[in-house]
Every structure is written in C-alpha cells, then in structure tokens.
Design a protein around this motif. Structure first.
Motif, PDB file in Angstrom:
ATOM      1  N   GLY A   1     -78.928 -58.135 -30.245  1.00 48.14           N
ATOM      2  CA  GLY A   1     -78.822 -59.504 -29.763  1.00 48.14           C
ATOM      3  C   GLY A   1     -78.591 -59.636 -28.265  1.00 48.14           C
ATOM      4  N   ARG A   2     -78.650 -58.532 -27.524  1.00 46.22           N
ATOM      5  CA  ARG A   2     -78.446 -58.587 -26.071  1.00 46.22           C
ATOM      6  C   ARG A   2     -79.714 -59.082 -25.399  1.00 46.22           C
ATOM      7  NH1 ARG A   2     -76.244 -52.537 -25.742  1.00 46.22           N
ATOM      8  NH2 ARG A   2     -78.253 -52.388 -26.765  1.00 46.22           N
ATOM      9  N   LYS A   3     -79.559 -60.059 -24.532  1.00 42.15           N
ATOM     10  CA  LYS A   3     -80.716 -60.639 -23.854  1.00 42.15           C
ATOM     11  C   LYS A   3     -81.321 -59.639 -22.878  1.00 42.15           C
ATOM     12  CE  LYS A   3     -82.313 -64.471 -21.018  1.00 42.15           C
ATOM     13  NZ  LYS A   3     -81.959 -65.707 -20.319  1.00 42.15           N
ATOM     14  N   ILE A   4     -82.638 -59.448 -23.017  1.00 43.49           N
ATOM     15  CA  ILE A   4     -83.387 -58.574 -22.121  1.00 43.49           C
ATOM     16  C   ILE A   4     -83.988 -59.398 -20.990  1.00 43.49           C
ATOM     17  CG2 ILE A   4     -85.376 -57.037 -21.930  1.00 43.49           C
ATOM     18  CD1 ILE A   4     -84.906 -56.392 -24.955  1.00 43.49           C
ATOM     19  N   GLY A   5     -84.518 -60.554 -21.326  1.00 43.87           N
ATOM     20  CA  GLY A   5     -85.170 -61.420 -20.352  1.00 43.87           C
ATOM     21  C   GLY A   5     -85.854 -62.570 -21.061  1.00 43.87           C
ATOM     22  N   VAL A   6     -86.917 -63.075 -20.457  1.00 38.50           N
ATOM     23  CA  VAL A   6     -87.632 -64.241 -20.966  1.00 38.50           C
ATOM     24  C   VAL A   6     -89.089 -63.859 -21.231  1.00 38.50           C
ATOM     25  CG1 VAL A   6     -88.344 -66.603 -20.412  1.00 38.50           C
ATOM     26  CG2 VAL A   6     -86.099 -65.777 -19.711  1.00 38.50           C
ATOM     27  N   LEU A   7     -89.628 -64.280 -22.377  1.00 39.29           N
ATOM     28  CA  LEU A   7     -91.009 -63.980 -22.737  1.00 39.29           C
ATOM     29  C   LEU A   7     -91.964 -64.635 -21.747  1.00 39.29           C
ATOM     30  CD1 LEU A   7     -92.920 -62.686 -24.837  1.00 39.29           C
ATOM     31  CD2 LEU A   7     -92.898 -64.874 -26.013  1.00 39.29           C
ATOM     32  N   GLU A   8     -92.801 -63.826 -21.141  1.00 39.41           N
ATOM     33  CA  GLU A   8     -93.773 -64.314 -20.163  1.00 39.41           C
ATOM     34  C   GLU A   8     -95.168 -64.431 -20.769  1.00 39.41           C
ATOM     35  OE1 GLU A   8     -95.458 -65.600 -16.609  1.00 39.41           O
ATOM     36  OE2 GLU A   8     -93.348 -65.401 -17.076  1.00 39.41           O
TER      37      GLU A   8
END
Length: 118
Positions: A20-27
């Motif tokens: 559940g750790r945020k990696i980033g935002v889907l591009e």
C-alpha cells in the motif's frame, strides 16, 4: 487487470505497491503489441521540479477506488528504467524494462516493438 477500454479513466490515479505504499501517479499504459492487452505502466515519480517516468509491469495488478496496486515493491520500481516526463521509450531500451523485473523480452519476428503506448 486494467481493460484497454478503461485506460484513460485510470490516468493520474495513485500507484501503490503490495504493502500500500505510494510509488507515484499513473501516467500512461503500454500494451503488448501482439495481444493489445495492457502490459506496462509508466509511473510519475520524484519531486514536482524533478519528475521522471518509471516503468512497472501490470501482471497481477489490482484496481481499487482511486488507485492501482502493482505486484512489485516500491524499492524495485523506483530503481526501474525511466524516461523524462516529455520523452518516449526508445525501442532499443524496451528489453531493459523486462530484464529489470526478471521477465522475458520477446520482440516481434522482424524486430518489431513489444510495447506500444496508449
């Protein structure tokens, strides 16, 4: 798994690892050129002034409300091959993505690309 018709709906949603750790935002989503199925995503990471797009496979990915959970740890994804936010993936660098994740790279019989951006 993301369905090809739903790709645009998921852009700009958070991408998280199995914990559940945020990696980033889907591009963006890259599809496999032989099946036209979603295969790899680019994830926007970094500081607002120094962002880059890292690649992560979508095998075993799970969609949730406002997020996409990938099956790879944040630490592995952060070290993945990347491009600038305004760049495109050069054909000769496709293999490095698959190698990073321990996957087999299979270009077309005449050297065609395996990935195409949608």
């Amino acid at each position: 798994m993301i369905q090809a018709a739903d790709i645009r709906e998921w852009r700009d949603h958070d991408v998280v690892d199995p914990k559940g750790r945020k990696i980033g935002v889907l591009e963006a989503i890259y599809v496999d050129t032989t099946t036209d199925e979603p295969a790899v995503a680019t994830v926007r990471t970094g500081l607002p002034t120094r962002q880059r797009l890292v690649f992560v496979p979508l095998d075993k990915a799970i969609l949730g409300p406002g997020y996409l959970k990938v099956s790879y740890a944040k630490s592995l994804v952060k070290k993945a091959p990347s491009i600038g936010t305004d760049d495109i993936l050069p054909a000769e660098q496709e293999g490095s993505i698959f190698q990073h994740y321990g996957m087999t790279y299979q270009p077309g019989p005449n050297g065609e690309r395996q990935l195409a951006r949608r």
